[in-house]
Design an enzyme around this catalytic site. Structure first.
Site, mmCIF file in Angstrom:
data_model
loop_
_atom_site.group_PDB
_atom_site.id
_atom_site.type_symbol
_atom_site.label_atom_id
_atom_site.label_comp_id
_atom_site.label_asym_id
_atom_site.label_seq_id
_atom_site.Cartn_x
_atom_site.Cartn_y
_atom_site.Cartn_z
ATOM 1 N N LYS A 57 106.533 -11.829 27.906
ATOM 2 C CA LYS A 57 107.412 -12.831 28.514
ATOM 3 C C LYS A 57 107.657 -13.927 27.485
ATOM 4 O O LYS A 57 106.775 -14.716 27.165
ATOM 5 C CB LYS A 57 106.794 -13.448 29.772
ATOM 6 C CG LYS A 57 107.814 -14.281 30.561
ATOM 7 C CD LYS A 57 107.207 -15.432 31.304
ATOM 8 C CE LYS A 57 106.978 -16.636 30.443
ATOM 9 N NZ LYS A 57 108.241 -17.299 29.983
ATOM 10 N N GLY A 110 100.263 -21.641 24.191
ATOM 11 C CA GLY A 110 100.948 -22.686 24.933
ATOM 12 C C GLY A 110 100.030 -23.854 25.210
ATOM 13 O O GLY A 110 99.082 -24.112 24.463
ATOM 14 N N SER A 111 100.281 -24.519 26.313
ATOM 15 C CA SER A 111 99.553 -25.751 26.622
ATOM 16 C C SER A 111 98.135 -25.459 27.103
ATOM 17 O O SER A 111 97.840 -24.376 27.631
ATOM 18 C CB SER A 111 100.295 -26.534 27.703
ATOM 19 O OG SER A 111 100.214 -25.880 28.951
ATOM 20 N N ASN A 112 97.273 -26.451 26.945
ATOM 21 C CA ASN A 112 95.889 -26.304 27.402
ATOM 22 C C ASN A 112 95.789 -26.155 28.905
ATOM 23 O O ASN A 112 94.975 -25.365 29.401
ATOM 24 C CB ASN A 112 95.061 -27.510 26.943
ATOM 25 C CG ASN A 112 94.741 -27.460 25.468
ATOM 26 O OD1 ASN A 112 95.621 -27.636 24.639
ATOM 27 N ND2 ASN A 112 93.493 -27.196 25.132
ATOM 28 N N VAL A 136 97.911 -24.845 31.103
ATOM 29 C CA VAL A 136 98.282 -23.497 31.535
ATOM 30 C C VAL A 136 97.277 -22.477 31.022
ATOM 31 O O VAL A 136 96.870 -21.560 31.749
ATOM 32 C CB VAL A 136 99.705 -23.148 31.060
ATOM 33 C CG1 VAL A 136 100.049 -21.696 31.396
ATOM 34 C CG2 VAL A 136 100.729 -24.078 31.702
ATOM 35 N N GLY A 137 96.841 -22.627 29.776
ATOM 36 C CA GLY A 137 95.887 -21.689 29.210
ATOM 37 C C GLY A 137 94.585 -21.629 29.984
ATOM 38 O O GLY A 137 94.040 -20.543 30.228
ATOM 39 N N GLU A 162 95.679 -19.539 22.455
ATOM 40 C CA GLU A 162 95.952 -20.469 21.365
ATOM 41 C C GLU A 162 96.668 -21.659 21.978
ATOM 42 O O GLU A 162 97.740 -21.494 22.579
ATOM 43 C CB GLU A 162 96.799 -19.820 20.273
ATOM 44 C CG GLU A 162 96.061 -18.782 19.459
ATOM 45 C CD GLU A 162 94.894 -19.337 18.672
ATOM 46 O OE1 GLU A 162 94.876 -20.567 18.427
ATOM 47 O OE2 GLU A 162 94.000 -18.562 18.307
ATOM 48 N N CYS A 210 101.860 -26.465 16.685
ATOM 49 C CA CYS A 210 100.481 -26.774 17.068
ATOM 50 C C CYS A 210 99.658 -27.172 15.858
ATOM 51 O O CYS A 210 98.619 -27.822 15.987
ATOM 52 C CB CYS A 210 99.851 -25.594 17.800
ATOM 53 S SG CYS A 210 99.883 -24.046 16.883
ATOM 54 N N GLU A 268 98.065 -34.524 22.306
ATOM 55 C CA GLU A 268 99.041 -33.789 21.507
ATOM 56 C C GLU A 268 100.441 -34.231 21.925
ATOM 57 O O GLU A 268 100.784 -34.201 23.105
ATOM 58 C CB GLU A 268 98.884 -32.283 21.699
ATOM 59 C CG GLU A 268 99.811 -31.480 20.804
ATOM 60 C CD GLU A 268 99.618 -29.985 20.960
ATOM 61 O OE1 GLU A 268 99.636 -29.276 19.940
ATOM 62 O OE2 GLU A 268 99.460 -29.522 22.100
#
Length: 480
Positions: free
Chosen positions: A172, A225-227, A229-230, A247, A281, A381
């Site tokens: 995706k 992606g973002s922390n 969501v991860g 990551e 990043c 970030e």
């Protein structure tokens, strides 16, 4: 033009009738429409990957490599077109867009070459009659959820190792940069890759990604992606027994010691912080300068930052293009506004509204000093062109400040003192270390990843990618 999903070897219209416009961040032009797919589409892709897996894993490594080589050759013949499309949808300069396309080609070629590398070990057994060895087997169908900031390189550095090691793939792409992945998938399609081995579903992560995290046919999830969501993906996927690779964020420091070449250090800071509009990043976010050269460094940094050409990314003289979207531009703008309340804005930080940029998502690169280490711009970030400057009195103070973050992706130092370089490599808490070069940048043949809250799971790229996309099988072979 409307694009379709790629499922089981065919470009297929989604079950949903909803589409999303692909927007040029320079001027708001609509570049095309991509599906806002449903869970039904995601399930169909997962089922196709599951059905294709047994035959794909039985192919030899060299047979699988041939598809990667053909896809690389197809992309190479279209480098200019693909690079331009990347620039149009993401906003990085044309040179960066073409460069990233070439990087994706190199990654495909690298993993095609891995088809001829050793796969396991022969280990002496306590039994003289036993032949004891290890091999590796693919995990199965894997779900890849990729970001918008490197819209062709990151998808390829996930897809290529997954495929060469015998896994099938569902991917995706990011909503705001779908066409770059379309080009990759189309190249694999034209290369003749068997139906179901690669499947691409466009849409929202909350729908498509969520389905793959929960779907039992998908055995592993790799996410960039973002922390926030991860961490959600990790919790839900591991609860279902899946392998997870994450990551996520970075707050990357550049330390400039008093013996450094100030001119070169300023160039390193500017490239690291402002290339790709700071949307990396690994971008330089904090610049920590020893007091003896602080004023000289600061003044030169301001002067050169003010001289940067910000504008149409297709124009050769442009150094920095727009943010990828209005939402991203507004996020960066809000952080700059917060910074104004807690630090001293030295230059930039304004929205650009001239004739050329008024329709796009442009913001000037910003530099702050007098920044408290507890300030938001020092800790969070930003993912935009913002530098927080810090003055320190020693190497030890610089490293202590550099490590004072929840992240640990990349770090750099500028110095001619090799003794301190060796100490820095040991002292800094990051997965990637640069000496006299910018924090951003990663070659495909080496591992990529960080520590602390920047990464979770095994490293990406290089030979270490095999750790995530395979499992070790130990074999005891005895004669009858």
């Amino acid at each position: 033009m409307r694009y379709s999903n790629y499922i089981n070897g065919q470009w297929k219209e989604p079950a949903s009738t909803n589409y999303s416009a692909n927007i040029n961040p320079h001027n708001g032009e609509i570049l095309g429409e991509f599906p806002l797919s449903s869970r039904e589409d995601a399930r169909e892709a997962a089922a196709a990957a599951k059905a294709a897996f047994p035959a794909w894993k039985k192919l030899s490594f060299q047979q699988r490599a041939a598809y990667l080589q053909k896809a690389a050759a197809i992309l190479k013949s279209r480098t200019e077109e693909v690079g331009r499309d990347l620039t149009l949808e993401e906003g990085k300069t044309l040179a960066e867009g073409i460069g990233e396309t070439m990087r994706a080609i190199s990654i495909l070629e690298y993993y095609a070459g891995e088809a001829r590398q050793p796969l396991g070990d022969v280990i002496p057994s306590a039994n003289a009659q036993t032949f004891l060895y290890t091999t590796r087997v693919p995990v199965g169908p894997v779900g890849l959820i990729t970001p918008w900031n490197f819209p062709i390189a990151i998808p390829v550095w996930k897809m290529a190792p997954a495929l060469i090691y015998g896994n099938t793939v569902v991917i995706k792409p990011a909503d705001s940069t779908p066409k770059s992945v379309y080009h990759v998938v189309n190249a694999l399609h034209e290369a003749g890759i068997p139906a179901g081995v690669v499947n691409c579903v466009f849409g929202r992560g909350s729908i498509v990604g969520a389905e793959w995290v929960e779907n039992p046919d998908i055995k592993a999830i790799s996410f960039t992606g973002s922390n926030s969501v991860g961490c959600q993906i990790q919790e839900r996927a591991t609860a279902r027994g899946k392998k997870v690779q994450l990551e996520m964020g970075g707050k990357n420091p550049l330390i400039v010691l008093a013996d450094a070449d100030v001119n070169k250090a300023v160039e390193i800071a500017i490239k690291g912080a402002f290339s790709s509009t700071g949307q990396k990043c690994t971008a330089t976010s904090r610049v920590i300068v020893e007091a003896r050269i602080y004023d000289e460094f600061r003044d030169m940094l301001i002067e050169r930052t003010k001289a940067l050409k910000v504008g149409n990314p297709l124009e050769k003289e442009t150094f920095m293009g727009p943010c990828v979207s209005k939402a991203q531009r507004d996020t960066v703008w809000s952080m700059i506004e917060a910074g104004k309340k807690e630090a001293n804005l030295l230059c930039g930080g304004n929205l650009l509204q001239d004739e050329e940029t008024a329709q796009g998502y442009y913001i000037q690169p910003a530099i702050f000093d007098s920044v408290s280490r507890d300030a938001r711009i020092a800790r969070e970030e930003i993912f935009g062109p913002v530098i927080a400057l810090f003055k320190v009195n020693s190497y030890e103070e610089a490293v202590e400040l550099a490590n004072d973050t929840e992240f640990g992706l990349s770090a750099a130092i500028c110095t001619n003192n090799f003794t301190l370089v060796q100490r820095f490599v040991e002292d800094i808490e990051s997965g990637i270390v640069h000496v006299n070069s910018e924090t951003a940048g990663a070659e495909p043949q080496v591992p990529f990843g960080g520590c602390k809250n920047s990464s979770s799971g095994s490293r990406e790229q290089g030979k270490t990618a095999i750790e995530f996309y395979t499992q070790v099988k130990t074999v005891y072979l005895d004669p009858m």
